[in-house]
Design a protein around this motif. Structure first.
Motif, PDB file in Angstrom:
ATOM      1  N   MET A   1       0.824  -1.197   0.000  1.00  0.00           N
ATOM      2  CA  MET A   1       0.000   0.000   0.000  1.00  0.00           C
ATOM      3  C   MET A   1       0.864   1.255   0.000  1.00  0.00           C
ATOM      4  N   ALA A   2       1.944   1.241   0.768  1.00  0.00           N
ATOM      5  CA  ALA A   2       2.846   2.396   0.824  1.00  0.00           C
ATOM      6  C   ALA A   2       3.499   2.630  -0.525  1.00  0.00           C
ATOM      7  N   GLU A   3       3.792   1.521  -1.250  1.00  0.00           N
ATOM      8  CA  GLU A   3       4.387   1.649  -2.575  1.00  0.00           C
ATOM      9  C   GLU A   3       3.435   2.357  -3.529  1.00  0.00           C
ATOM     10  N   MET A   4       2.157   2.107  -3.442  1.00  0.00           N
ATOM     11  CA  MET A   4       1.175   2.767  -4.302  1.00  0.00           C
ATOM     12  C   MET A   4       1.140   4.263  -4.006  1.00  0.00           C
ATOM     13  N   GLY A   5       1.292   4.650  -2.755  1.00  0.00           N
ATOM     14  CA  GLY A   5       1.335   6.059  -2.395  1.00  0.00           C
ATOM     15  C   GLY A   5       2.550   6.745  -2.997  1.00  0.00           C
ATOM     16  N   LEU A   7       4.091   5.767  -5.736  1.00  0.00           N
ATOM     17  CA  LEU A   7       3.864   5.829  -7.182  1.00  0.00           C
ATOM     18  C   LEU A   7       2.942   6.991  -7.537  1.00  0.00           C
ATOM     19  N   ASP A   8       1.888   7.176  -6.772  1.00  0.00           N
ATOM     20  CA  ASP A   8       0.982   8.305  -7.006  1.00  0.00           C
ATOM     21  C   ASP A   8       1.701   9.633  -6.829  1.00  0.00           C
ATOM     22  N   HIS A   9       2.556   9.688  -5.814  1.00  0.00           N
ATOM     23  CA  HIS A   9       3.328  10.899  -5.556  1.00  0.00           C
ATOM     24  C   HIS A   9       4.262  11.195  -6.733  1.00  0.00           C
ATOM     25  N   LEU A  10       4.945  10.169  -7.234  1.00  0.00           N
ATOM     26  CA  LEU A  10       5.845  10.347  -8.376  1.00  0.00           C
ATOM     27  C   LEU A  10       5.081  10.790  -9.623  1.00  0.00           C
ATOM     28  N   LYS A  11       3.912  10.217  -9.849  1.00  0.00           N
ATOM     29  CA  LYS A  11       3.090  10.619 -10.999  1.00  0.00           C
ATOM     30  C   LYS A  11       2.690  12.093 -10.881  1.00  0.00           C
ATOM     31  N   GLU A  12       2.309  12.486  -9.683  1.00  0.00           N
ATOM     32  CA  GLU A  12       1.910  13.882  -9.453  1.00  0.00           C
ATOM     33  C   GLU A  12       3.084  14.828  -9.699  1.00  0.00           C
ATOM     34  N   ARG A  13       4.248  14.466  -9.229  1.00  0.00           N
ATOM     35  CA  ARG A  13       5.449  15.292  -9.441  1.00  0.00           C
ATOM     36  C   ARG A  13       5.791  15.378 -10.927  1.00  0.00           C
ATOM     37  N   LEU A  14       5.673  14.273 -11.643  1.00  0.00           N
ATOM     38  CA  LEU A  14       5.963  14.257 -13.072  1.00  0.00           C
ATOM     39  C   LEU A  14       4.989  15.162 -13.826  1.00  0.00           C
TER      40      LEU A  14
END
Length: 100
Positions: A1-5, A7-14
């Motif tokens: 679950m933490a990994e999905m968070g 990934l979402d954070h990285l997508k948002e930054r990108l």
């Protein structure tokens, strides 16, 4: 679950880095503190001791205006290039000023 968070954070930054055409300002002219400035041909900003916000601002202004003395009649030019004499917290303050 933490990994999905993550990934979402990285997508948002990108998305933020790439832009996507969604900017807080609609007109590029809103970014200019001094609109319609005309820089003289071959103008070069003098070297300044950068103001960091920790010394006397009055002395900094005196030095700035003395170095820019040849352009003392061009208020827009003086205002526009003042940011070149600032650093750190002082330049952050200056670049966040609103047009009046």
């Amino acid at each position: 679950m933490a990994e999905m968070g993550k990934l979402d954070h990285l997508k948002e930054r990108l998305r933020a880095i790439e832009g996507g055409g969604d900017y807080a300002f609609a007109n590029i002219e809103e970014l200019f503190l001094v609109p319609n400035i005309i820089t003289p041909p071959k103008f070069k900003v003098p070297d300044f001791d950068k103001y960091k916000g920790t010394t006397c601002p009055k002395n900094h202004m005196k030095i700035y205006y003395r170095k820019m003395g040849a352009y003392s009649k061009d208020e827009k030019l003086l205002i526009h290039f003042f940011q070149e004499s600032l650093t750190r917290v002082a330049v952050t303050w200056y670049t966040n000023l609103e047009l009046s």
